[in-house]
Write a protein that holds these residues in place. Structure first.
Motif, PDB file in Angstrom:
ATOM      1  N   TRP A 184      -4.677  -5.118   0.277  1.00 15.49           N
ATOM      2  CA  TRP A 184      -4.591  -3.879   1.043  1.00 15.49           C
ATOM      3  C   TRP A 184      -4.184  -4.148   2.486  1.00 15.49           C
ATOM      4  CZ3 TRP A 184      -9.927  -1.533  -0.768  1.00 15.49           C
ATOM      5  CH2 TRP A 184      -9.816  -1.172  -2.112  1.00 15.49           C
ATOM      6  N   SER A 209       0.852  -1.197   0.000  1.00 14.24           N
ATOM      7  CA  SER A 209       0.000   0.000   0.000  1.00 14.24           C
ATOM      8  C   SER A 209       0.884   1.241   0.000  1.00 14.24           C
ATOM      9  CB  SER A 209      -0.947  -0.004   1.203  1.00 14.24           C
ATOM     10  OG  SER A 209      -0.216  -0.108   2.410  1.00 14.24           O
ATOM     11  N   TRP A 247      -0.793   4.844   0.469  1.00 12.45           N
ATOM     12  CA  TRP A 247      -1.197   5.098   1.856  1.00 12.45           C
ATOM     13  C   TRP A 247       0.030   5.427   2.705  1.00 12.45           C
ATOM     14  CZ3 TRP A 247      -6.343   3.874   3.890  1.00 12.45           C
ATOM     15  CH2 TRP A 247      -6.448   3.952   5.266  1.00 12.45           C
TER      16      TRP A 247
END
Length: 610
Positions: free
Chosen positions: A333, A291, A294
């Protein structure tokens, strides 16, 4: 970088969602704060009565623990809302860049790795045709699949769009840090000569609307401290009703909107625009996690940079078209979040300051703790319900009423908070939308454990998580094979078991209360009608019903061809796609979805007390 440059930036009038947010911000703040204090008082009193009870049983402690697990998740959301609405917030309003001269130079970085060529070409054509001077932006296709067919198709398009180019590191699927490595290849290798001021990152299946750059760049140009702006993702193949919550509406309009008010919005998908220098100063895209977007947001926040989000409809992508594909995407994720813990090892990310490493690692642990809370809570609830009462201490009538009143206040304030958050977002959500996809918690934990303990080589595309996955291309599977893939094969069977167990335990608790020798009212009040029990049963049944409903009535996903309109070789979603983004639910329906269950439940408890 260009101190004398002046841009003509127009500030557009706020949309309805922004106006609702401004109108109800104080209400959200006070309701969230009230919910937090009521929760603290409730659990303090509950713990006191258990500790002072003549007899303490496992059922009392287990029920208190289950309540605490779910309350902790709600408290995290409530604290965010309080923080985001405490001070005059940073507000990301709609803007447009009207200048035609002295515009900043932009590189549009399209990442791909094995997706179907026709989908990638849709993305590339739309990116090349944006309303921005061709001399001021380049479209770079970064192909980690090293497709010769794709390279040849891009070569044909360059005769029409000279600002388009093809680049590849060779076949890198799942290797060399995946998407993060692909983007760093562009930042540190391709852009060493004639670097742009800004970059845009686009997934292979995301179609940018013509005004994308003119709608995003003004926010970064107007705020020198802003390093990155993320755009909300919209999708053109969503099924009616979005039964799997694939649109992630709640995240974008509630959680990330509140983070945006703090200047800490998270980049969680395609369509990010950033200052290149700011990303280079941060060490580029972090390579310790899948990820990467993020994680980059977390690093920028730790370095004191502002990150923002805009809600405008500026891009359309694709969602997985099977439950197995949806699960595979979400597993990826959460594996990425579990990898945040690795930043504590100096060899993993030397450029990240020590204090920031702990913040990132604790954030990953918090997300994992949420998965554990849902998994344990859903699994333990049926056992407690079937234990035949005794969930609260057997004290005096006054002690029982005190706990009951506080329980009603605690559950009621939690429902009221979710209602206020929905109104503040300007989107009518169902109660406890923050728990969407919580039925996948155990499957996510299993995927995380399997990844770290039994092999970390990723399978399939780790770029978009949608059309490149083999589960999305299995059109020849029989109905039986598809059902197996989406239940036993995906791990969703566990949710079906939890649904049956919770429903059975609820019916058993009612039957035991009615046929038992003790007071029916007392047993009901200390089992299924105990306010937190009723609240958690509703949460468990509604969420774990999702895969069962999917099995018997699978959603119909729109085909790409039926949702796109091609003009002069460029495809954009049809007008009805954008029209469907407006919810068909009214706020009157929202109030009913929250208030009717509370009224019925409150009336039932009142009758039992009297």
């Amino acid at each position: 970088m260009f101190p004398d440059r002046v841009h003509e930036i127009e500030e557009l009038s706020p949309d309805d969602r922004t106006l609702l947010g401004q109108k109800y911000r104080k209400y959200l703040h006070h309701i969230a704060q009230t919910a937090i204090w009521i929760t603290y008082i409730y659990f303090t009193v509950r713990l006191f009565f258990i500790l002072t009870a003549p007899e303490r049983t496992w059922k009392m402690w287990t029920m208190l623990g289950i309540e605490g697990l779910f309350a902790h998740i709600s408290l995290n959301h409530q604290r965010l809302s309080v923080t985001a609405t405490t001070n005059p917030p940073h507000q990301t309003l709609r803007k447009r860049l009207r200048s035609t001269e002295n515009l900043p130079r932009v590189d549009v970085l399209v990442t791909c790795c094995g997706e179907p060529v026709e989908i990638i070409l849709d993305t590339v054509r739309a990116a090349c045709a944006m309303d921005y001077p061709a001399s001021q932006f380049r479209v770079r296709l970064l192909d980690d699949g090293a497709s010769s067919d794709l390279r040849d198709e891009i070569a044909k398009l360059t005769t029409k769009w000279a600002h388009l180019s093809y680049h590849t590191r060779g076949k890198q699927s799942g290797k060399s840090f995946a998407k993060a490595g692909n983007l760093n290849y562009a930042l540190f290798s391709l852009q060493t000569e004639d670097p742009p001021e800004f970059c845009t990152v686009v997934d292979a299946d995301s179609i940018l609307m013509p005004e994308f750059l003119r709608a995003t760049l003004p926010h970064l140009l107007a705020d020198p401290e802003a390093a990155l702006l993320t755009t909300r993702q919209y999708f053109y193949n969503l099924p009616r009703g979005d039964p799997l919550c694939q649109s992630r509406d709640y995240f974008y309009t509630c959680e990330n909107t509140e983070l945006d008010l703090l200047g800490h919005a998270l980049d969680a998908g395609s369509g990010a625009v950033f200052r290149r220098d700011a990303i280079l100063d941060a060490g580029g895209y972090p390579t310790y996690s899948f990820s990467e977007d993020w994680q980059l947001s977390l690093i920028l926040r730790g370095l004191g940079k502002r990150t923002m989000q805009v809600q405008e409809v500026l891009q359309f992508g694709l969602v997985p078209t099977s439950l197995a594909g949806h699960l595979k995407q979400r597993n990826r994720w959460h594996i990425g979040h579990s990898q945040q813990i690795s930043v504590l090892f100096p060899s993993v990310s030397k450029a990240i300051p020590q204090h920031l490493r702990w913040e990132i690692a604790l954030g990953g642990l918090s997300i994992m703790a949420g998965l554990v809370s849902y998994s344990i809570g859903f699994a333990a609830l049926p056992f407690v319900l079937a234990s035949n009462g005794g969930l609260i201490p057997d004290g005096s009538a006054l002690e029982t009423k005190i706990q009951l009143v506080l329980a009603i206040a605690q559950v009621g304030s939690t429902w009221a908070y979710d209602w206020a958050r929905s109104v503040h977002a300007g989107v009518p959500f169902e109660p406890f939308a923050h728990a969407e996809n919580s039925w996948l918690a155990a499957a996510h934990l299993y995927a995380v454990v399997r990844f770290h303990l039994f092999g970390s080589k990723p399978k399939g595309s780790f770029v978009t998580g949608s059309t490149a996955n083999s589960s999305e291309n299995a059109t020849s599977l029989s109905s039986f094979r598809k059902a197996y893939r989406d239940t036993l094969g995906s791990g969703a069977w566990l949710s079906a078991c939890l649904f049956v167990a919770t429903l059975g335990a609820m019916l058993y608790a009612v039957w035991m209360a009615v046929t038992g020798n003790e007071s029916t009212i007392l047993i009901l009040l200390t089992t299924i009608v105990w306010p937190p029990s009723l609240h958690l049963v509703l949460l468990a049944l509604v969420n774990n019903w999702v895969p069962i409903a999917h099995l018997f009535h699978p959603p119909t996903y729109h085909s790409r061809e039926s949702r796109l309109l091609t003009t002069e070789g460029i495809s954009y979603p049809r007008a009805e796609v954008e029209g469907e983004l407006k919810s068909d639910k009214s706020f009157l329906g929202l109030c009913c979805s929250f208030m009717v269950p509370i009224a019925l439940w409150g009336a039932l408890v009142g009758v039992l007390i009297l």
